[in-house]
Design a protein around this motif. Structure first.
Motif, short mmCIF file in Angstrom:
data_model
loop_
_atom_site.label_atom_id
_atom_site.label_comp_id
_atom_site.label_asym_id
_atom_site.label_seq_id
_atom_site.Cartn_x
_atom_site.Cartn_y
_atom_site.Cartn_z
N VAL A 181 77.09 63.67 52.99
CA VAL A 181 76.54 62.33 52.86
C VAL A 181 77.09 61.69 51.59
CG1 VAL A 181 74.41 62.92 54.09
CG2 VAL A 181 74.49 63.12 51.60
N ARG A 182 76.94 60.38 51.48
CA ARG A 182 77.27 59.65 50.26
C ARG A 182 75.97 59.19 49.63
NH1 ARG A 182 79.83 54.98 50.52
NH2 ARG A 182 79.12 54.54 52.62
N VAL A 183 75.95 59.16 48.31
CA VAL A 183 74.74 58.78 47.57
C VAL A 183 75.09 57.63 46.64
CG1 VAL A 183 73.00 59.58 45.94
CG2 VAL A 183 73.86 61.15 47.67
N ARG A 184 74.25 56.60 46.64
CA ARG A 184 74.43 55.49 45.69
C ARG A 184 73.44 55.69 44.55
NH1 ARG A 184 73.97 49.98 48.17
NH2 ARG A 184 76.17 50.33 48.62
N LEU A 185 73.98 55.97 43.38
CA LEU A 185 73.17 56.15 42.18
C LEU A 185 73.37 54.94 41.29
CD1 LEU A 185 74.09 59.87 41.44
CD2 LEU A 185 71.98 59.03 42.47
N THR A 186 72.31 54.27 40.95
CA THR A 186 72.39 53.10 40.08
C THR A 186 72.01 53.54 38.68
OG1 THR A 186 71.80 51.67 41.92
CG2 THR A 186 71.58 50.74 39.71
N ARG A 187 73.01 53.56 37.80
CA ARG A 187 72.77 54.01 36.42
C ARG A 187 71.93 53.01 35.65
NH1 ARG A 187 78.00 55.62 33.26
NH2 ARG A 187 77.85 53.42 32.91
N GLN A 188 72.25 51.74 35.80
CA GLN A 188 71.63 50.75 34.95
C GLN A 188 71.79 49.38 35.59
OE1 GLN A 188 73.65 50.68 31.19
NE2 GLN A 188 71.82 50.11 30.08
N ILE A 189 70.77 48.56 35.46
CA ILE A 189 70.86 47.17 35.91
C ILE A 189 70.77 46.30 34.67
CG2 ILE A 189 69.74 45.34 37.24
CD1 ILE A 189 68.76 47.53 39.15
N LEU A 190 71.78 45.49 34.48
CA LEU A 190 71.82 44.60 33.33
C LEU A 190 71.40 43.20 33.76
CD1 LEU A 190 75.27 45.74 31.90
CD2 LEU A 190 73.00 46.50 31.16
N GLN A 191 70.31 42.72 33.22
CA GLN A 191 69.83 41.38 33.53
C GLN A 191 70.43 40.39 32.54
OE1 GLN A 191 67.98 40.68 36.13
NE2 GLN A 191 67.50 42.78 36.73
N ASN A 192 70.92 39.28 33.05
CA ASN A 192 71.45 38.20 32.21
C ASN A 192 72.52 38.68 31.23
OD1 ASN A 192 69.64 36.31 33.40
ND2 ASN A 192 68.02 37.17 32.14
N ALA A 193 73.38 39.57 31.66
CA ALA A 193 74.44 40.09 30.81
C ALA A 193 75.59 39.09 30.73
CB ALA A 193 74.94 41.43 31.36
N ILE A 194 76.23 39.06 29.59
CA ILE A 194 77.42 38.24 29.41
C ILE A 194 78.62 39.17 29.49
CG2 ILE A 194 78.71 36.78 27.82
CD1 ILE A 194 76.04 35.77 26.73
N LEU A 195 79.44 38.98 30.53
CA LEU A 195 80.66 39.76 30.71
C LEU A 195 81.85 38.83 30.54
CD1 LEU A 195 79.69 41.83 33.88
CD2 LEU A 195 79.73 42.61 31.53
N ILE A 196 82.81 39.27 29.77
CA ILE A 196 84.00 38.46 29.52
C ILE A 196 85.24 39.32 29.79
CG2 ILE A 196 82.81 37.02 27.83
CD1 ILE A 196 84.41 38.56 25.65
N PRO A 197 86.40 38.68 29.97
CA PRO A 197 87.63 39.46 30.13
C PRO A 197 87.90 40.28 28.87
CG PRO A 197 87.98 37.19 30.79
CD PRO A 197 86.64 37.25 30.14
N LEU A 198 88.24 41.53 29.06
CA LEU A 198 88.55 42.41 27.93
C LEU A 198 89.71 41.86 27.11
CD1 LEU A 198 88.03 45.08 26.46
CD2 LEU A 198 89.49 46.21 28.13
N LEU A 199 90.66 41.19 27.76
CA LEU A 199 91.81 40.62 27.06
C LEU A 199 91.42 39.51 26.08
CD1 LEU A 199 94.41 40.50 29.96
CD2 LEU A 199 94.37 42.07 28.01
N ALA A 200 90.24 38.93 26.23
CA ALA A 200 89.81 37.87 25.32
C ALA A 200 89.29 38.42 23.99
CB ALA A 200 88.72 37.02 25.99
N VAL A 201 89.05 39.73 23.95
CA VAL A 201 88.48 40.35 22.74
C VAL A 201 89.61 40.75 21.79
CG1 VAL A 201 87.06 42.25 21.87
CG2 VAL A 201 86.51 41.18 24.06
N ILE A 202 89.44 40.39 20.52
CA ILE A 202 90.44 40.71 19.50
C ILE A 202 89.84 41.77 18.57
CG2 ILE A 202 91.82 39.80 17.60
CD1 ILE A 202 91.50 37.02 18.96
N PRO A 203 90.47 42.96 18.51
CA PRO A 203 89.99 43.98 17.57
C PRO A 203 90.23 43.53 16.13
CG PRO A 203 91.48 44.93 19.22
CD PRO A 203 91.57 43.45 19.34
#
Length: 167
Positions: free
Chosen positions: A79-101
């Motif tokens: 069988v296959r199992v769907r495990l949900t590690r974490q649900i992020l509410q109202n998270a801000i996700l941006i392109p990784l390329l936009a981040v400057i170290p």
């Protein structure tokens, strides 16, 4: 003679040890199985999480118990199992390329009044080509994702292709 109980079954999965803290007994989990050439979904409950990880695979055994009143699942069934590690509410996700170290963390550039403004940001989860920003940005900020490495704070910028929200 071997007596087997099939009205309740256990599904055993091995979970990477870094993911174990996200799960606890009592959580509901989705299980998918091919039954007579049709995929069926079942709901089970995590009933056991081993306290010992496998040293070789760095994974931990977890057992999910589910009702099987029609006897559709049996010992050895894959069988296959769907495990949900974490649900992020109202998270801000941006392109990784936009981040400057930077030496002291990370920064991004946003457009304010047609000028580039550098913002220090704190990042957490990196998922593919996206990164979660937990501080330094707000919903609606106009993030520079192209040419941002060639601007300085306060420099005039010309937005040539604004990307709509949700992309």
């Amino acid at each position: 003679v071997r007596i087997v109980q099939t009205d309740i079954v256990k599904v055993a999965v091995n979970v990477p040890e870094r993911d174990v803290p996200f799960f606890s007994p009592g959580q509901t989990v989705e299980i998918f199985a091919d039954i007579r050439n049709r995929q069926q979904t079942f709901n089970g409950t995590i009933t056991f999480i081993s306290k010992v990880a496998d040293e070789r695979t760095r994974s931990t055994r977890m057992e999910i118990t589910l009702a099987n009143p029609e006897g559709l699942l049996f010992s050895g069934k894959i069988v296959r199992v769907r495990l949900t590690r974490q649900i992020l509410q109202n998270a801000i996700l941006i392109p990784l390329l936009a981040v400057i170290p930077m030496e002291d963390g990370y920064a991004v550039y946003v457009e304010e009044d047609a000028k580039a403004q550098r913002r220090k940001v704190q990042i957490e989860i990196i998922k593919g080509d996206r990164v979660q920003v937990v501080s330094g940005l707000q919903a609606g900020d106009r993030l520079l994702v192209s040419g941002h490495r060639f601007v300085a704070p306060g420099q005039a910028v010309n937005v040539v292709s604004p990307v709509s929200e949700g992309r």
